[in-house]
Design an enzyme around this catalytic site. Structure first.
Site, PDB file in Angstrom:
ATOM      1  N   GLN A 130      21.851 -11.214   8.553  1.00  0.00           N
ATOM      2  CA  GLN A 130      20.441 -11.172   8.181  1.00  0.00           C
ATOM      3  C   GLN A 130      19.883  -9.763   8.142  1.00  0.00           C
ATOM      4  O   GLN A 130      18.800  -9.535   7.593  1.00  0.00           O
ATOM      5  CB  GLN A 130      19.615 -12.025   9.146  1.00  0.00           C
ATOM      6  N   HIS A 275      15.223 -17.932  18.092  1.00  0.00           N
ATOM      7  CA  HIS A 275      16.288 -17.553  17.157  1.00  0.00           C
ATOM      8  C   HIS A 275      16.959 -18.804  16.600  1.00  0.00           C
ATOM      9  O   HIS A 275      17.390 -19.684  17.357  1.00  0.00           O
ATOM     10  CB  HIS A 275      17.317 -16.696  17.887  1.00  0.00           C
TER      11      HIS A 275
END
Length: 464
Positions: A130, A275
């Site tokens: 990411q 997360h």
């Protein structure tokens, strides 16, 4: 020298001999992970943070833990700094948005496998990264969809996180989001393949939505609903994982998670979910039961991008893994479900109000992208070092005739920068070997005019 004097000498020498060689370790780290710093001040700051990480890892690895930590590319970042760009899960007000809940997955006493690993069954794509974007939610979403699509069709396709970051407006791009709202978006709009809609948000900026020009990997209506997994139930999670990968959220805001290398993480965190990741299996290692998860921080983290979290410790389990687990239901073909709105013909872009704006550019500018610098800019030709002086509002940097075409010799203008001072939305990027840099914007999806240019302040050509 007497025996007593020898002992005293050894006592004084021993601590000195055991001091870590931080500088050598830091140099090795910077070389291994291609780290470059803008100046001595930034290097000193990163060196101090590296030392803290180095000492923490050494201390933890000296204990009788079931896991090991290691130096990775994040070792020069503090936990607080790291959290700002590598998490991004936001719990939605309504679970899974408006997508149909077809029930809760509950363990019904069926036989459970001793272990399962979907990475070995062809239902998990390679580990992705990411970058410095709070888009973990999009990677957890695609991971669950990729697995469900494999179960439904027998084919594994890598799906586009960038489309979710750019187009799922209920979420916040690099500012965070939830898997639930992303699944709802995919149910209505489908999802493009990774190949046709590549990830570009790793520098922290989302792109412009261009879903009409990509190839669909998952059709609109192909996601028919979802099931949440009964919370705080080890057996229900094991049962769900026997069907395929499961989308989960965990608490990852601990330095141990940041520096994790191998083994089973135990006693690390609670259930403050921040997360989004993917559960891909479970098993037992040296007598300790674990969940296997796929992260989105690249293969340099953990066990080639994977980790093991303790299974069966009670409550929501290690890092809250059992708090909010869900998986999508996917059909082998599109529909039934809402059809996507036919794309409207693209409107011609309106030029900016000044020079050096984010593309599309003024009539007297071209859009440039320099190899080695991630981003693009609007640039006009300069004559005798004269450049347009009108700059976007909020700009502190000065226009300069600092680019040159390597083949024609034509010179071009850019906003020359040191560290900051670029227009809103732009960032200062430094060509290799240059003290100064140029202000660039995140690359747009199409229409760039690539030039063979070099930065005048450095002898190294940067050729596209």
């Amino acid at each position: 020298m007497s025996a007593r004097h020898l002992l005293l000498a050894a006592a004084f020498l021993y601590p000195v001999a055991c001091q870590p060689d931080y500088e050598t370790a830091f140099q090795d780290f910077a070389e291994k992970f291609n780290k470059t710093y803008t100046d001595a001040s930034e290097r000193k700051e990163r060196f101090e943070k590296f030392k803290a990480t180095y000492d923490f890892i050494k201390e933890q690895n000296g204990k009788n833990n079931k896991y090991q930590l290691g130096i990775n590319t994040f070792a020069d970042q503090s936990s607080e700094e790291f959290a700002k760009s590598h998490f991004g899960y936001i719990k939605p007000k309504k679970l899974w948005g408006g997508l149909e809940n077809v029930g809760t997955h509950v363990y019904n006493g069926e036989a459970l496998e001793d272990s399962i690993d979907w990475t070995k069954k062809g239902a998990v794509t390679p580990v992705k990264n990411q970058g410095q974007c709070g888009s973990c939610w999009s990677f957890s979403t695609t991971g669950a969809l990729e697995g469900a699509l494999k179960m439904a069709t027998g084919k594994l396709a890598s799906l586009s996180e960038e489309m979710l970051v750019d187009c799922s407006k209920q979420n916040h791009g690099c500012g965070g989001g939830s898997m639930d709202l992303a699944f709802e978006y995919v149910e209505k709009n489908g999802l493009c393949t990774e190949e046709s809609y590549k990830y570009i948000a790793g520098k922290g900026h989302a792109g412009k939505c261009h879903k009409s020009s990509c190839s669909m990997g998952l059709g609109a209506g192909q996601v028919t609903g979802f099931k949440d997994v009964k919370s705080n139930s080890v057996e229900s999670m094991m049962s769900a994982l026997m069907k395929g990968p499961v989308s989960i959220a965990v608490e990852a805001d601990k330095p141990t998670f940041q520096s994790y290398k191998s083994g089973v993480m135990t006693g690390l965190c609670g259930k403050n979910l921040d997360h989004g990741i993917l559960a891909v299996g479970y098993g037992t290692e040296d007598g300790t039961k674990y969940w296997k998860v796929k992260n989105s921080w690249g293969s340099i983290w953990g066990m080639d991008g994977y980790a093991k979290l303790e299974r069966g410790k009670g409550g929501s389990d290690e890092c809250g893994i059992l708090s909010q687990a869900s998986y999508p239901l996917v059909s082998d073909k599109p529909g039934p479900g809402p059809s996507p709105t036919p794309p409207s013909p693209p409107s011609p872009p309106s030029p900016g109000t000044s020079h050096y704006e984010q593309p599309p550019c003024q009539d007297d500018e071209v859009q440039l992208q320099i190899q080695g610098i991630d981003g693009s800019m609007c640039s006009s030709k300069c004559t005798e070092s004269a450049c347009p002086t009108d700059v976007p509002e909020g700009t502190k940097d000065t226009p300069s005739c600092c680019l040159q075409d390597a083949s024609s010799g034509d010179k071009y203008c850019a906003l020359e920068c040191g560290i900051g001072g670029c227009p809103p939305g732009a960032s200062c990027k430094h060509p290799s070997g240059a003290l100064m840099g140029v202000c660039v914007y995140p690359s747009s999806e199409e229409g760039e005019h690539f030039q063979n240019v070099k930065y005048v302040a450095t002898p190294q050509d940067i050729t596209v």
